[in-house]
Enzyme design. Structure first.
Site, PDB file in Angstrom:
ATOM      1  N   GLU A  64       0.938  -1.190  -0.135  1.00 52.06           N
ATOM      2  CA  GLU A  64      -0.077  -0.014  -0.058  1.00 52.06           C
ATOM      3  C   GLU A  64       0.936   1.075   0.044  1.00 52.06           C
ATOM      4  O   GLU A  64       1.792   1.245   0.964  1.00 52.06           O
ATOM      5  CB  GLU A  64      -0.900   0.021   1.254  1.00 52.06           C
ATOM      6  N   ARG A  80       4.639 -12.827   9.757  1.00 52.25           N
ATOM      7  CA  ARG A  80       5.302 -11.679   9.485  1.00 52.25           C
ATOM      8  C   ARG A  80       6.654 -11.694  10.351  1.00 52.25           C
ATOM      9  O   ARG A  80       6.837 -12.467  11.292  1.00 52.25           O
ATOM     10  CB  ARG A  80       4.778 -10.442   9.798  1.00 52.25           C
ATOM     11  N   LYS A 135       3.720   0.613   9.892  1.00 52.99           N
ATOM     12  CA  LYS A 135       4.225   2.080   8.962  1.00 52.99           C
ATOM     13  C   LYS A 135       3.693   3.296   9.905  1.00 52.99           C
ATOM     14  O   LYS A 135       4.171   4.359   9.987  1.00 52.99           O
ATOM     15  CB  LYS A 135       3.469   2.170   7.772  1.00 52.99           C
TER      16      LYS A 135
HETATM   17  P1  ATP Z   1       2.532  -2.518   8.565  1.00 53.61           P
HETATM   18  O1  ATP Z   1       1.523  -3.407   9.074  1.00 53.61           O
HETATM   19  O2  ATP Z   1       4.063  -2.603   8.898  1.00 53.61           O
HETATM   20  O3  ATP Z   1       1.982  -1.139   8.601  1.00 53.61           O
HETATM   21  P2  ATP Z   1       1.167  -3.365   5.964  1.00 53.61           P
HETATM   22  O4  ATP Z   1       0.929  -4.496   6.025  1.00 53.61           O
HETATM   23  O5  ATP Z   1       0.118  -2.435   6.188  1.00 53.61           O
HETATM   24  O6  ATP Z   1       2.411  -2.816   6.913  1.00 53.61           O
HETATM   25  P3  ATP Z   1       1.484  -3.334   2.927  1.00 53.61           P
HETATM   26  O7  ATP Z   1       1.869  -2.167   2.197  1.00 53.61           O
HETATM   27  O8  ATP Z   1       0.160  -3.500   3.154  1.00 53.61           O
HETATM   28  O9  ATP Z   1       1.929  -2.810   4.480  1.00 53.61           O
HETATM   29  O10 ATP Z   1       2.197  -4.580   2.832  1.00 53.61           O
HETATM   30  C1  ATP Z   1       2.499  -5.059   1.859  1.00 53.61           C
HETATM   31  C2  ATP Z   1       2.903  -6.667   1.722  1.00 53.61           C
HETATM   32  O11 ATP Z   1       4.063  -7.082   2.690  1.00 53.61           O
HETATM   33  C3  ATP Z   1       1.550  -7.474   2.353  1.00 53.61           C
HETATM   34  O12 ATP Z   1       1.678  -8.529   1.580  1.00 53.61           O
HETATM   35  C4  ATP Z   1       2.369  -7.703   3.850  1.00 53.61           C
HETATM   36  O13 ATP Z   1       1.576  -9.196   4.278  1.00 53.61           O
HETATM   37  C5  ATP Z   1       3.628  -7.747   3.753  1.00 53.61           C
HETATM   38  N1  ATP Z   1       4.253  -7.467   5.012  1.00 53.61           N
HETATM   39  C6  ATP Z   1       3.986  -6.272   5.638  1.00 53.61           C
HETATM   40  N2  ATP Z   1       4.720  -6.232   6.961  1.00 53.61           N
HETATM   41  C7  ATP Z   1       5.445  -7.454   6.897  1.00 53.61           C
HETATM   42  C8  ATP Z   1       6.269  -7.984   7.834  1.00 53.61           C
HETATM   43  N3  ATP Z   1       6.549  -7.406   9.187  1.00 53.61           N
HETATM   44  N4  ATP Z   1       6.653  -9.194   7.527  1.00 53.61           N
HETATM   45  C9  ATP Z   1       6.480  -9.972   6.406  1.00 53.61           C
HETATM   46  N5  ATP Z   1       5.701  -9.473   5.489  1.00 53.61           N
HETATM   47  C10 ATP Z   1       5.092  -8.137   5.924  1.00 53.61           C
HETATM   48 MG    MG Z   2      -1.701  -3.545   4.815  1.00 56.77          MG
END
Ligand code: ATP
Ligand code: MG
Length: 562
Positions: free
Chosen positions: A37, A264, A274
């Site tokens: 995102e 994760r 984020k």
């Molecule tokens: P955050 O929770 O850190 O704010 P997010 O999940 O909202 O991050 P996205 O941009 O939606 O961030 O994530 C893109 C991809 O990265 C998704 O498929 C998500 O599952 C993966 N992802 C996000 N954080 C992690 C993590 N800590 N470890 C592994 N994969 C991750």
């Molecule tokens: Mg997300």
């Protein structure tokens, strides 16, 4: 089952992929996607997701798309799109032109929503967000149906079209799927598919004022792109029945993408959400998203991490189904390991004190040969100027040393790396402060390094010439938080109260002249001190270095105790 190239066992996702290949599922196609995102920069958790999805595609001759999940116009920004692309490339992966946006599919998603309404499987609800949330009930007790649940198809079509045409204000209506208000899975209790948001979108402008929710957009986008394995983190496991339900409504052949969840990446001594990273930037706790203390990919890059070290780290951590917290010492160990092989050695004095070699002629320079990297046969040598006046590290001298101190002290000898053995014959102190200003020494001309003289002393220290030397700003970075779990707070304190006040110290160092041509991004080992890289702020007349990591390997200690 074993991996053919190495003896490493397959992870559970590779097992699934290989089984699908054996069954010729989807005609043997392997197609993954990475769906960030664009509401912030990528962090090291994303690096794990990137290495996994792009890595699976690479290993099985498949493809991996880059898809921006841009369904929330309020928090998203093109600036993040560019930084995300840069970070993926830097990590060593490429989407081969398949750069997509969920917003590319808004039209199709809208059509499918209409189809759903026609089938009697979606309705426009006018109850408020709070009411919807309350009427969902609790996992242990069924929810209550909305009074608008049984509207006619015609009425739903008219209202939904009205929503799209901007006839209603934000929050006044939503489109909900009509599934099961008593499902044990709360996500199946008539989830919201569309909400009204009169906001400018970074790609579609003001074309739309209704935006699809994640659950309606994600699986359908996977379907449109022909994704076979949609890999995401564990928090989406509970969404999977809904992911499958939505696809069920639109798919018309055998093909359907499959969602698979993995744990994760969590790291101690840092935060990864984020939202929190954004807070650190906006509230000025760090300089920007790429501050070398941030766990962002851009921050780690600026800190001196290499793409290899991050890929190795992700590989060592592995892919599992259960959440755990990885010790940041492992990350530091991995980068140290990589830099040990590639970083040229140089001599830098962080806290200089002057040494004067009383028996060495004034104005004389001798060029001392020094190895660039003992770990790399091809790295060659360089010449260091040796002069009467030098700098050494102030803590390599103690006037009144404790028993086991073998470095410089009055009457004692040390070897200067790549040069001579010197002996301390006296000191000069500042009259006011008592601080040692000069250390007077003699050098033994018979002990020049590389001349076969075998005389041994107990310690070797680093030094630079005080006459032919450069000044540099050295930024000593440390962990961002003082506690392994930043949420482990005193009563009344929040996670930010655990920020490490000493996460950055700046010193003015003396560095060897060979560094005059150092350019941003280069890695060095400052001998006996740590690994450093040249910062983007560095100029030929004002060198700036960032400490990547010290030489002390805590991981080796931790893992030997295990
Ligand atoms: P955050 O929770 O850190 O704010 P997010 O999940 O909202 O991050 P996205 O941009 O939606 O961030 O994530 C893109 C991809 O990265 C998704 O498929 C998500 O599952 C993966 N992802 C996000 N954080 C992690 C993590 N800590 N470890 C592994 N994969 C991750
Ligand atoms: Mg997300």
């Amino acid at each position: 089952m074993e991996n053919s190239e190495t003896t490493k066992p397959l992870n559970f996702i590779e097992e699934i992929v290989e089984q699908d290949l054996r069954n010729n599922k989807n005609g043997g196609r392997i197609h993954t996607r990475f769906p960030p995102e664009p509401n912030g920069c990528l962090h090291i958790g994303h690096a794990k997701a990137i290495c996994l999805s792009f890595g699976i595609a690479k290993k099985y001759n498949g493809k991996c798309n880059l898809r921006f999940d841009d369904t929330n116009p309020v928090t998203e920004d093109v600036e993040y799109v560019d930084s995300i692309k840069e970070d993926i490339h830097w990590l060593g992966f490429d989407w081969e032109g398949r750069e997509f946006y969920a917003s590319d599919y808004f039209e199709k998603l809208y059509e499918w929503a209409i189809k759903l309404i026609r089938k009697g499987k979606a309705y426009v609800d006018e109850t408020s967000a709070e009411e919807i949330s309350v009427s969902r009930g609790k996992p242990t007790q069924p929810g209550k149906e909305s009074p608008f649940r049984n509207r006619s198809v015609e009425e739903n079509l008219e209202l939904f079209t009205g929503m799209k045409d901007g006839k209603f204000p934000d929050g006044s209506k939503v489109l909900r799927a009509k599934i099961d208000m008593s499902s044990p899975n709360m996500h199946m209790r008539d989830p919201v598919l569309y909400r009204i948001k009169h906001a400018l979108h970074h790609r579609t402008g003001n074309k739309w004022c209704i935006y699809p929710m994640y659950d309606w957009a994600h699986g359908q986008s996977d379907y449109i792109e022909g994704i076979t394995h949609s890999l995401c983190t564990l928090e989406f496991e509970i969404h999977r029945p809904l992911y499958d339900w939505c696809l069920e409504q639109v798919a018309d052949g055998d093909y359907k993408p499959r969602q698979i969840e993995f744990a994760r990446l969590n790291l101690n001594y840092t935060v990864m959400s984020k939202r929190r990273l954004l807070q650190l930037v906006h509230e000025g706790y760090v300089e920007d998203w790429n501050d070398p203390r941030m766990p962002t990919i851009s921050g780690l890059r600026r800190r001196g991490y290499t793409p290899e070290s991050l890929r190795n780290f992700v590989d060592i951590v592995g892919i599992a189904k259960r959440e755990n917290v990885i010790d940041i010492a492992l990350l530091e160990h991995v980068v140290r390991d990589d830099l040990n092989k590639i970083a040229p050695r140089v001599m830098v004095v962080l806290n200089p004190v002057k040494v004067i070699i009383k028996n060495y002629p004034e104005g004389q320079t001798e060029w001392m040969k020094a190895e660039n990297n003992p770990e790399d046969e091809c790295a060659g040598t360089r010449e260091l100027p040796f002069t009467r006046e030098l700098y050494i590290e102030s803590d390599d001298f103690i006037e009144d040393p404790p028993k086991k101190f073998f470095r410089l002290s009055p009457g004692n000898e040390v070897r200067l790396k790549n040069a001579y053995i010197i002996k301390c014959t006296g000191i000069v102190k500042d009259a006011d402060t008592g601080v040692v200003k000069e250390i007077h020494c003699t050098c033994d001309p018979e002990t020049k390094s590389g001349t076969g003289n075998a005389r041994k002393v107990k310690a070797t220290i680093h030094w630079v010439s005080a006459e032919q030397v450069l000044d540099a700003e050295v930024r000593l970075y440390d962990r961002l938080f003082t506690k392994p779990d930043p949420d482990d707070t005193e009563v009344g304190g929040d996670w930010k109260s655990n920020l490490n006040p000493d996460s950055l110290k700046v010193v003015n160092a003396k560095v060897e002249v060979s560094l005059s041509k150092a350019v941003p991004g280069e890695h060095y080992q400052f001998q006996r001190i740590g690994y450093f890289c040249v910062d983007q702020d560095s100029q030929p007349d004002r060198l700036v270095f960032n400490r990547t990591v010290t030489l002390r390997d805590e991981w080796a200690k931790i893992s030997s105790k295990k």
